[in-house]
Design a protein around this motif. Structure first.
Motif, PDB file in Angstrom:
ATOM      1  N   VAL A 138       0.842  -1.195   0.000  1.00 62.92           N
ATOM      2  CA  VAL A 138       0.000   0.000   0.000  1.00 62.92           C
ATOM      3  C   VAL A 138       0.878   1.247   0.000  1.00 62.92           C
ATOM      4  O   VAL A 138       1.779   1.376   0.835  1.00 62.92           O
ATOM      5  N   ASP A 139       0.632   2.126  -0.948  1.00 63.40           N
ATOM      6  CA  ASP A 139       1.331   3.411  -1.014  1.00 63.40           C
ATOM      7  C   ASP A 139       0.562   4.398  -0.141  1.00 63.40           C
ATOM      8  O   ASP A 139      -0.430   4.991  -0.586  1.00 63.40           O
ATOM      9  N   ALA A 140       1.000   4.558   1.096  1.00 57.88           N
ATOM     10  CA  ALA A 140       0.252   5.375   2.054  1.00 57.88           C
ATOM     11  C   ALA A 140       0.154   6.829   1.609  1.00 57.88           C
ATOM     12  O   ALA A 140      -0.920   7.436   1.655  1.00 57.88           O
ATOM     13  N   ARG A 141       1.267   7.375   1.168  1.00 60.01           N
ATOM     14  CA  ARG A 141       1.270   8.788   0.753  1.00 60.01           C
ATOM     15  C   ARG A 141       0.393   8.977  -0.480  1.00 60.01           C
ATOM     16  O   ARG A 141      -0.402   9.916  -0.556  1.00 60.01           O
ATOM     17  N   LEU A 168      -2.244  21.363   3.064  1.00 61.90           N
ATOM     18  CA  LEU A 168      -1.921  20.086   3.682  1.00 61.90           C
ATOM     19  C   LEU A 168      -0.795  19.413   2.909  1.00 61.90           C
ATOM     20  O   LEU A 168      -0.811  19.384   1.678  1.00 61.90           O
ATOM     21  N   GLU A 169       0.180  18.868   3.634  1.00 62.77           N
ATOM     22  CA  GLU A 169       1.277  18.127   3.017  1.00 62.77           C
ATOM     23  C   GLU A 169       1.318  16.726   3.620  1.00 62.77           C
ATOM     24  O   GLU A 169       1.303  16.565   4.838  1.00 62.77           O
ATOM     25  N   ILE A 170       1.359  15.730   2.757  1.00 59.31           N
ATOM     26  CA  ILE A 170       1.419  14.344   3.208  1.00 59.31           C
ATOM     27  C   ILE A 170       2.879  13.894   3.204  1.00 59.31           C
ATOM     28  O   ILE A 170       3.564  13.987   2.179  1.00 59.31           O
ATOM     29  N   ILE A 171       3.342  13.409   4.329  1.00 57.66           N
ATOM     30  CA  ILE A 171       4.735  13.000   4.515  1.00 57.66           C
ATOM     31  C   ILE A 171       4.789  11.490   4.732  1.00 57.66           C
ATOM     32  O   ILE A 171       3.994  10.941   5.500  1.00 57.66           O
ATOM     33  N   GLU A 172       5.722  10.839   4.076  1.00 61.58           N
ATOM     34  CA  GLU A 172       5.904   9.404   4.279  1.00 61.58           C
ATOM     35  C   GLU A 172       6.668   9.166   5.575  1.00 61.58           C
ATOM     36  O   GLU A 172       7.794   9.617   5.746  1.00 61.58           O
ATOM     37  N   PHE A 173       6.033   8.460   6.498  1.00 62.91           N
ATOM     38  CA  PHE A 173       6.670   8.166   7.775  1.00 62.91           C
ATOM     39  C   PHE A 173       7.760   7.111   7.598  1.00 62.91           C
ATOM     40  O   PHE A 173       7.683   6.243   6.727  1.00 62.91           O
ATOM     41  N   SER A 174       8.789   7.189   8.442  1.00 58.05           N
ATOM     42  CA  SER A 174       9.831   6.165   8.467  1.00 58.05           C
ATOM     43  C   SER A 174      10.237   5.924   9.910  1.00 58.05           C
ATOM     44  O   SER A 174      10.315   6.853  10.717  1.00 58.05           O
TER      45      SER A 174
END
Length: 257
Positions: A138-141, A168-174
């Motif tokens: 799943v591509d969360a962003r 709004l900015e969507i950031i990929e968590f790591s």
């Protein structure tokens, strides 16, 4: 967790519900509003305190919300009104408001395939939202942004209904702190970074310095809130160790003043 994008339904108002507040009047305590039950049309009394209407620097002039305007807000509590009846307490600045609105457009958030890991928000201006998948593939962003940014724009449109220009900015968590910090600096490209004990130096190309810092330091500030660091942006080629030591020294000096 309830995620309701419409006004109140058949149930009694619950904390965590998003509503459309119709401004009736303003006073020293905030903005008196009406929230209409979509099933019955009944108006419920609500209050949007000034501190929960705008996210402004200390001392900044308070904007006014005109009578008749509408604001999308989060129900954060219920208290007795002036006549003893229930009054909804609202917030337009709560980070959870963004979470509820975005979930209304992103099926993967509702199903649990994508989760929101962190939110950093300056209401009315900009919010960074860190997301992660819970299942492989799943591509969360991408899921949160949507094709042609349709999902993100839909949430922004509701959030800004009436008076806002919040982005709004969507950031990929790591789970890797360094990678997460680099991601959080979106939209600029980070060339190098050094972080220790809650302080971070982030290097970007000279032509991206203003974007990395952001107007009034906002981009770096939100990236720091999202990742748990105090962030300083420098140009590529700077000695990061020296810059980090200087940042620590500057903070120590400021605390003494």
């Amino acid at each position: 967790m309830r995620t309701i994008l419409s006004d109140l339904g058949l149930e009694s108002p619950l904390v965590g519900t998003t509503v459309t507040a119709h401004i009736k009047s303003s006073g020293p305590d905030g903005f008196r509003c009406a929230v209409y039950d979509v099933a019955t049309g009944e108006a419920r009394d609500a209050l949007l305190p000034r501190a929960d209407a705008f996210d402004l620097p200390e001392g900044a002039p308070q904007p006014q919300l005109a009578s008749g305007s509408k604001v999308v807000a989060l129900v954060v509590g219920v208290s007795p009104g002036p006549d003893g009846s229930e009054r909804l307490m609202l917030s337009a600045t709560a980070p959870e408001l963004v979470e509820r609105l975005l979930a209304g457009f992103v099926d993967e958030l509702l199903s649990g395939k994508v989760v929101i890991k962190a939110i950093a928000r300056v209401a009315g201006t900009k919010t960074k939202i860190a997301v992660a998948p819970t299942v492989p593939g799943v591509d969360a962003r991408g899921a949160c942004i949507g094709r042609g940014a349709s999902r993100l724009k839909g949430a922004e449109s509701l959030l800004n209904h009436g008076y806002g220009r919040e982005r709004l900015e969507i950031i990929e968590f790591s789970n890797d702190p360094a990678t997460f910090l680099v991601n959080a600096m979106n939209p600029v490209q980070v060339t190098d970074a050094l972080a220790e004990r809650g302080n971070a130096i982030v290097a970007v190309e000279e032509h991206q310095l203003s974007g990395g810092i952001g107007e009034g330091g906002l981009n770096a500030q939100l990236a720091g809130r999202l990742t748990g660091h105090y962030v300083r942006v420098v140009k590529t080629g700077t000695d990061l160790r020296e810059a980090l030591d200087q940042l620590v020294a500057d903070k120590a000096a400021a605390e003494k003043d």
